[in-house]
Design an enzyme around this catalytic site. Sequence first.
Site, PDB file in Angstrom:
ATOM      1  CG  HIS A 363      40.858  17.288  20.973  1.00 44.93           C
ATOM      2  ND1 HIS A 363      40.437  17.484  22.371  1.00 44.93           N
ATOM      3  CD2 HIS A 363      40.875  16.211  20.546  1.00 44.93           C
ATOM      4  CE1 HIS A 363      40.174  16.215  22.830  1.00 44.93           C
ATOM      5  NE2 HIS A 363      40.323  15.451  21.815  1.00 44.93           N
ATOM      6  CD  GLU A 604      39.603   7.964  26.021  1.00 45.09           C
ATOM      7  OE1 GLU A 604      40.403   8.537  25.680  1.00 45.09           O
ATOM      8  OE2 GLU A 604      38.423   7.856  25.871  1.00 45.09           O
ATOM      9  CG  ASP A 628      41.583  11.623  27.436  1.00 46.31           C
ATOM     10  OD1 ASP A 628      41.903  12.619  27.906  1.00 46.31           O
ATOM     11  OD2 ASP A 628      40.932  11.509  26.337  1.00 46.31           O
ATOM     12  CB  CYS A 675      43.901   5.280  18.537  1.00 44.76           C
ATOM     13  SG  CYS A 675      43.132   5.690  19.993  1.00 44.76           S
TER      14      CYS A 675
HETATM   15  C1  PEP Z   1      43.276   9.676  23.437  1.00 46.43           C
HETATM   16  O1  PEP Z   1      42.686  10.230  24.657  1.00 46.43           O
HETATM   17  O2  PEP Z   1      44.368   9.060  23.519  1.00 46.43           O
HETATM   18  C2  PEP Z   1      42.438   9.775  22.177  1.00 46.43           C
HETATM   19  C3  PEP Z   1      43.132   9.225  21.320  1.00 46.43           C
HETATM   20  O3  PEP Z   1      41.190  10.593  22.222  1.00 46.43           O
HETATM   21  P1  PEP Z   1      41.183  11.835  22.249  1.00 46.43           P
HETATM   22  O4  PEP Z   1      42.697  12.510  22.002  1.00 46.43           O
HETATM   23  O5  PEP Z   1      40.326  12.164  21.186  1.00 46.43           O
HETATM   24  O6  PEP Z   1      40.623  12.467  23.532  1.00 46.43           O
HETATM   25 MG    MG Z   2      40.568  10.452  24.567  1.00 44.81          MG
END
Ligand code: PEP
Ligand code: MG
Length: 755
Positions: A363, A604, A628, A675
Amino acid sequence: MLAILQHIVQEVNRARSLDDVLEIIVKEVRQAMGVDAASVYLTDFDRQQHVLMLTAGLDVDDMGSVRLNQGEGLIGLVARRAEPVNLADAIKDPRYKLIEGIGAEKFHAFLGVPIIHQRIVLGVLVIQGTRKKAFKDDDVAFLVTLAAQLAGAIAHAEARGQGSSIEKIKSRKHEQFIQGEAAAPGVGIGTAMVIFPAADLMAVPDREVEDIDEEIFLYQDALARVVKDIDDMQERLGESLEEENRVLFDAYALLVNSDTIVDDVIEGIKKGNWAPGALRDVIQYSAQKFEEMEDPYFRDRADDVREVGQRILQNLLEKEKTAREYPKKTILMGETIGATDLADAPVKNIVGVVSSRGSGSSHVAILARAMGIPVVMGAEDLDMSRIDRHAFIIDGYQGRLYMDPSPPVRREYARLAREDTELEKDLRVLQKLTAETTDGKRMPLYVNTGLVADIKPSIKSGAEGVGLYRTEFPFMIRDRFPGTEEQTAIYRQVLKAFSPRPVTLRTLDVGGDKSLPYFPIKEENPFLGWRGIRITLDHREIFLTQIHAMFKAAKGLDNLSILLPMISDLGELDEAILLIDQVFSEMQEDDEEVTWPGIGAMIEVPSAVYQAEEMAQRVDFLSIGTNDLTQYILAVDRNNARVAKLYDTLHPAVLRAINNVVEAGHKHGCPVGVCGEMAGDPAAAILLLGMGVDNLSMTVAGLPRIKWVIRSFSQRDARVMLTRVLQFTSAHAIRKYLNSALESVGLGSLIRAGK
Ligand code: PEP
Ligand code: MG
């Protein structure tokens, strides 16, 4: 044997230079295995030679002068085969090469094992005996195990470039750089600032002090506070403690006032190191001395020394954190840089982020990418204790780091940075244009955000809405769960700023690598554990508060959609929708103005891929979280630098999964967006366009590039390319094909921006 192995590995890991590492290896191996000679050869890659770096047993005056050509002799054999060679009488072997003048003739027994780091043979570890007798299986196993554990330490020591032995393999380090994973594009030239956990004294870096007297004063002040703390504690617990236990506190106080802790640390400060660095050295040395003692009572005192050291450190750092000065161009560096470390820093000063753990999908990398800051993750060979305040170049395109770079390298990177600025300027021209293919297909481009600071640049970039608002970021920077009012204010800011454009707020998605300081979750396997919707359904008070705040924030704006993370089961989806409905009904009952939002499920995890049709029938949209999804389909931890090379969203299996989800959604008239970070990858965007994805959501920094891609292709061509690519068997081949497609339409300059 295990104890000996652990001891050697521990010693080596503590060593400060390659000289020390080699010294420990040959000495300890010779002694532990009772052999006549132990030697380490390292590979000089440029000259293609095996260099004898250090030996205990052979008669060598000038280490570094004994060299074998690549593949030559038994050393060459071990390196070439990358497996052990165990011979009773090496001299008789036709591949043996006698090196004259070092007394090699007297050795017959030979065992060589390769030293391999990240699939590269760094060198060969050899033991020899004068008797004609092959080594036992146990010896082979021991040496192989040891070499495997030492490889990392040798690579680290080499990368640090300290010690005279490094000169002997110098040709392999012309302009030395440290390799990590390219996690966010861009170039940063600045000064390293090491962030370390206050809970770990051993992670403290060295740092030069300007005012030695002032530093000594600060140290003494911290000591005085620790003594007072101990007194207070003793007083508080005094009555409930037996006399003999009270003595314990006296022992602590004695330790804090000891010559070691007072004088030796001050001595270290006088040599120019700051107090925490000098303290680390003294505590490490002193604890080690205790550990080596025979008497178990004294051995246990090592822990007391460490505890006292930790306490002093905390006192020292209390002041340091508030007075922390970030250089004008700071490259944040640390073993594990978290999203909060970045959030804590003054953004305008940060020109790069480097973490020796984690990967591009951590993150912190996502956050930095959103801010347009270059990132290198998984730079395992950086020694954090030795780099603070050094000049660095971070190359976020290739994942390289240059410490104290030479003027030519500096010039080259300054040129690259200027080119980047030019490209940004070109991209700005696109701001007002729509994202439409050459055959007229509109592709709405949204931004992923979670930061209020992102709002303005997002609107300026021409984003058509927010495809993913990660609500966990505002949760992370607080010291408790934010209440309804606080949340309402935050969400309203985003909804209002983008209105009438759509905004998708995702419900809290913590767990995995996203932790809240006030809600710690300790699990063996966090990515397969309690995360996302699983937590909020178990703690519905958190979920209900959040939904309530979202509804309140959207009053009169009507541009809210709610996205549910980590759905792995239809039951979770049904339950969450029911809870949203509950809040909706309650608010209606209370005569509050409220509009039913769009509800979406994130796809995901693999189970969601296989049940995408059922999900599509329950929600208004699907949003594929490729970060994910890739990790779960490929079974590759998105934060683990060791397997980062295996993490690729262009893996054929991932592409097929995404394609299936798009088809499943469309079969039921349910739009499907992407996304994850993949949506911001120029090469991947062509494929997503070909699949018929309905919108793409990405970091604001990546948006203009993707707009350029969309405007340069027709959807028809993208479909043809997709059909072709779906027959490829490797991510590598797919990337190559897409990169040449980008080049063919004049978008070659975007390639290095792709992950
Ligand atoms: C993902 O997993 O692609 C996503 C957009 O969520 P995060 O990266 O916040 O886990
Ligand atoms: Mg995610």
